[in-house]
Enzyme design. Sequence first.
Site, PDB file in Angstrom:
ATOM      1  N   ASP A 394    -105.943  39.563 -93.268  1.00  0.00           N
ATOM      2  CA  ASP A 394    -105.179  38.337 -92.987  1.00  0.00           C
ATOM      3  C   ASP A 394    -104.222  38.639 -91.825  1.00  0.00           C
ATOM      4  O   ASP A 394    -103.606  39.697 -91.790  1.00  0.00           O
ATOM      5  CB  ASP A 394    -104.380  37.935 -94.234  1.00  0.00           C
ATOM      6  N   ASN A 402     -99.041  30.517 -84.059  1.00  0.00           N
ATOM      7  CA  ASN A 402     -99.580  29.201 -83.677  1.00  0.00           C
ATOM      8  C   ASN A 402     -98.482  28.279 -83.185  1.00  0.00           C
ATOM      9  O   ASN A 402     -98.648  27.611 -82.153  1.00  0.00           O
ATOM     10  CB  ASN A 402    -100.244  28.545 -84.894  1.00  0.00           C
ATOM     11  N   HIS A 407    -101.970  26.150 -80.636  1.00  0.00           N
ATOM     12  CA  HIS A 407    -103.242  26.323 -81.381  1.00  0.00           C
ATOM     13  C   HIS A 407    -104.349  26.983 -80.565  1.00  0.00           C
ATOM     14  O   HIS A 407    -105.043  27.886 -81.078  1.00  0.00           O
ATOM     15  CB  HIS A 407    -103.679  24.955 -81.924  1.00  0.00           C
ATOM     16  N   ASP A 411    -106.402  30.298 -81.469  1.00  0.00           N
ATOM     17  CA  ASP A 411    -107.872  30.466 -81.513  1.00  0.00           C
ATOM     18  C   ASP A 411    -108.273  31.730 -80.751  1.00  0.00           C
ATOM     19  O   ASP A 411    -109.132  32.503 -81.196  1.00  0.00           O
ATOM     20  CB  ASP A 411    -108.550  29.249 -80.869  1.00  0.00           C
ATOM     21  N   ARG A 427    -122.672  48.768 -88.068  1.00  0.00           N
ATOM     22  CA  ARG A 427    -123.863  49.080 -88.862  1.00  0.00           C
ATOM     23  C   ARG A 427    -124.611  47.782 -89.199  1.00  0.00           C
ATOM     24  O   ARG A 427    -123.983  46.754 -89.448  1.00  0.00           O
ATOM     25  CB  ARG A 427    -123.456  49.750 -90.175  1.00  0.00           C
ATOM     26  N   GLU A 438    -107.209  32.277 -90.984  1.00  0.00           N
ATOM     27  CA  GLU A 438    -106.997  33.561 -90.314  1.00  0.00           C
ATOM     28  C   GLU A 438    -107.336  34.679 -91.265  1.00  0.00           C
ATOM     29  O   GLU A 438    -106.750  35.745 -91.242  1.00  0.00           O
ATOM     30  CB  GLU A 438    -105.569  33.727 -89.764  1.00  0.00           C
TER      31      GLU A 438
HETATM   32  N1  GTP Z   1    -105.140  28.475 -84.019  1.00  0.00           N
HETATM   33  C1  GTP Z   1    -105.657  28.370 -85.237  1.00  0.00           C
HETATM   34  N2  GTP Z   1    -104.830  28.375 -86.284  1.00  0.00           N
HETATM   35  C2  GTP Z   1    -105.333  28.320 -87.529  1.00  0.00           C
HETATM   36  C3  GTP Z   1    -106.734  28.177 -87.745  1.00  0.00           C
HETATM   37  N3  GTP Z   1    -106.950  28.139 -89.087  1.00  0.00           N
HETATM   38  C4  GTP Z   1    -105.725  28.214 -89.694  1.00  0.00           C
HETATM   39  N4  GTP Z   1    -104.761  28.334 -88.748  1.00  0.00           N
HETATM   40  C5  GTP Z   1    -103.360  28.489 -88.939  1.00  0.00           C
HETATM   41  O1  GTP Z   1    -103.056  29.683 -89.583  1.00  0.00           O
HETATM   42  C6  GTP Z   1    -101.799  29.571 -90.172  1.00  0.00           C
HETATM   43  C7  GTP Z   1    -101.736  30.272 -91.479  1.00  0.00           C
HETATM   44  O2  GTP Z   1    -100.412  30.315 -91.905  1.00  0.00           O
HETATM   45  P1  GTP Z   1    -100.022  30.847 -93.296  1.00  0.00           P
HETATM   46  O3  GTP Z   1    -101.132  30.631 -94.307  1.00  0.00           O
HETATM   47  O4  GTP Z   1     -98.735  30.163 -93.659  1.00  0.00           O
HETATM   48  O5  GTP Z   1     -99.787  32.325 -93.165  1.00  0.00           O
HETATM   49  P2  GTP Z   1     -98.993  33.204 -92.093  1.00  0.00           P
HETATM   50  O6  GTP Z   1     -98.213  32.309 -91.233  1.00  0.00           O
HETATM   51  O7  GTP Z   1    -100.005  34.002 -91.361  1.00  0.00           O
HETATM   52  O8  GTP Z   1     -98.085  34.039 -93.002  1.00  0.00           O
HETATM   53  P3  GTP Z   1     -98.486  35.376 -93.686  1.00  0.00           P
HETATM   54  O9  GTP Z   1     -99.891  35.269 -94.043  1.00  0.00           O
HETATM   55  O10 GTP Z   1     -97.618  35.431 -94.912  1.00  0.00           O
HETATM   56  O11 GTP Z   1     -98.207  36.480 -92.753  1.00  0.00           O
HETATM   57  C8  GTP Z   1    -101.526  28.086 -90.268  1.00  0.00           C
HETATM   58  O12 GTP Z   1    -100.471  27.703 -89.361  1.00  0.00           O
HETATM   59  C9  GTP Z   1    -102.818  27.457 -89.847  1.00  0.00           C
HETATM   60  O13 GTP Z   1    -102.585  26.204 -89.132  1.00  0.00           O
HETATM   61  C10 GTP Z   1    -107.563  28.158 -86.629  1.00  0.00           C
HETATM   62  O14 GTP Z   1    -108.778  28.041 -86.737  1.00  0.00           O
HETATM   63  N5  GTP Z   1    -106.970  28.256 -85.387  1.00  0.00           N
END
Ligand code: GTP
Length: 524
Positions: A394, A402, A407, A411, A427, A438
């Site tokens: 993760d 983001n 955004h 990506d 492999r 993510e």
């Molecule tokens: N750019 C982009 N952002 C994405 C995509 N899918 C999910 N996200 C973003 O990923 C972020 C995930 O945030 P959180 O689940 O709160 O987690 P985090 O901010 O990484 O926090 P921690 O996991 O605790 O470190 C969100 O802001 C989503 O909008 C994608 O395909 N592209």
Amino acid sequence: MPYPNSLRSRFIITLSIMLVLVMGILVFILHQLMIPNLISEERQSAHVYANALQKGIDQNARALGDMAYQWASWISTREFMEGRLPDFPQTHITPAVFSDHDADMMVITNINDGVVWVAGRNPSNGRFTSCATPEGPCQWTIEQVRQIQRQLPMADTIPRIGITPGFALLSTWPIARQDTPVQSGKLTLVRFLPGQWQLDAENSASTLTLSATRQSTDIVNGETRVDIDSTSDDSLRLTLARDSATPGYQVLMTTRLDRQGLRNGIERFNLTMLGAMGLLLGLMMLMLWIFRAIVLRPIAELSRYAVALRQSPGEHLESPPPWLQARGDELGIMAREFQTLIRELNDRNAHLKALTNRDALTGLGNRRLLDRQLPRILSLTHRLDRPVALIMIDVDHFKLYNDFYGHPEGDQCLKTIAETLSDIFQRESDLVARIGGEEFVIVLPDFDLDRAMDIARGVCTAMEAQCLPHEPSPTHKYVTISAGVAISSPEHPLAGEALIKRADEALYQVKKSSRNAVGCASPG
Ligand SMILES: Nc1nc2c(ncn2[C@@H]2O[C@H](COP(=O)(O)OP(=O)(O)OP(=O)(O)O)[C@@H](O)[C@H]2O)c(=O)[nH]1
């Protein structure tokens, strides 16, 4: 057995209708053209035969008439009538006269139609008698003589058949000099006719059955009326009607003609018709066979193939049989077009399949692929008595990333992570997938916990080494990731879902305490 609407059934039905039509036409031709034509020909030949019979009758009548004329115009006959030759009957009217001239009786009458002499052969015993009156030895002539006397007042010189008693050909001539109309009496010559009068001894068909009927007004003076009726399929009745010597009556002469010609004609036509029908049937069978080989069989094969195609459960569709594709005709073109279509469909299916298993952003496998492959990898690897490691990754503070960079940059960051993972896990057996926003999962067959932890740490390091700036991150200045590792061993095998859950829990624990770190779930 072809079903009723099949091409074969329709073709057979069409051919049968044609056969029935042709039969109908032939029967129509037989009844409307052939038989009337044959009957007309038969009638024509019956008329020709009737003419021949008439000639035969006329010949007989003329021979008797000529003889009667000679006797009547003979000077000795006249002298006898004038009393100058009283022994004329004894010297001239002899049995030889009747044998030589094929006559049976002679009656000489005076101008008052009274009998002067009568002579002839008694038909009942063949004996010759010659008398001045029809009495005594000539008693047998009495009935004939009376009939002759009755018709003498209107007698002309045309020989006719008299009808009572029995049938006889009669010819009466006046006894007179040729140069003067003065008569001294009449001479009648008679030939008795049997009821079955055979004109020509060598031809049984020339036998005429004689009968009499009331006089018809349209037949006069030796004329003949010919009637032809078909009494049965086997014979025709030919009737010649003439006026008779007996006033008020006409003579009917009837014979039967065999209808062999008509029968032969119909039989010939029937044989020809049967032959034609047989030939037609044979041709139709041949056409059916050829049609079946050229058209029906390939079409049936194509339709079987189309049904099988629709029922085909797999994503890969089978091509039409090669022998169909090899044909040079329209059906071959159709089969080849099918083949092209199928190939394109198979390609598209494969492409779609690939799309459904891939993550559109990173090109890695997706959650769907993970769900399909993980159970298979687990079962195969455990069968080989080897463990399977699962790493869940993760991105740290990705929401902040983001929000800060936008955004699209997010990506791009995800793509960089995907590339880093692809570089590390090369492999064939490794499965790398992006399963959420993510979140990434790596499945490593034949990896124990230690190796998996090591490589997970290596991934963290490699990611940090990318030096992707992460200004808003409260923990690191570059983009970092955290990982959770779980193991399924042959001793403690886990289902795919459970393994993912464990790795997720390990990741959660890591995230709770720190970032850019690796945590593991306890095995078993
Ligand atoms: N750019 C982009 N952002 C994405 C995509 N899918 C999910 N996200 C973003 O990923 C972020 C995930 O945030 P959180 O689940 O709160 O987690 P985090 O901010 O990484 O926090 P921690 O996991 O605790 O470190 C969100 O802001 C989503 O909008 C994608 O395909 N592209």
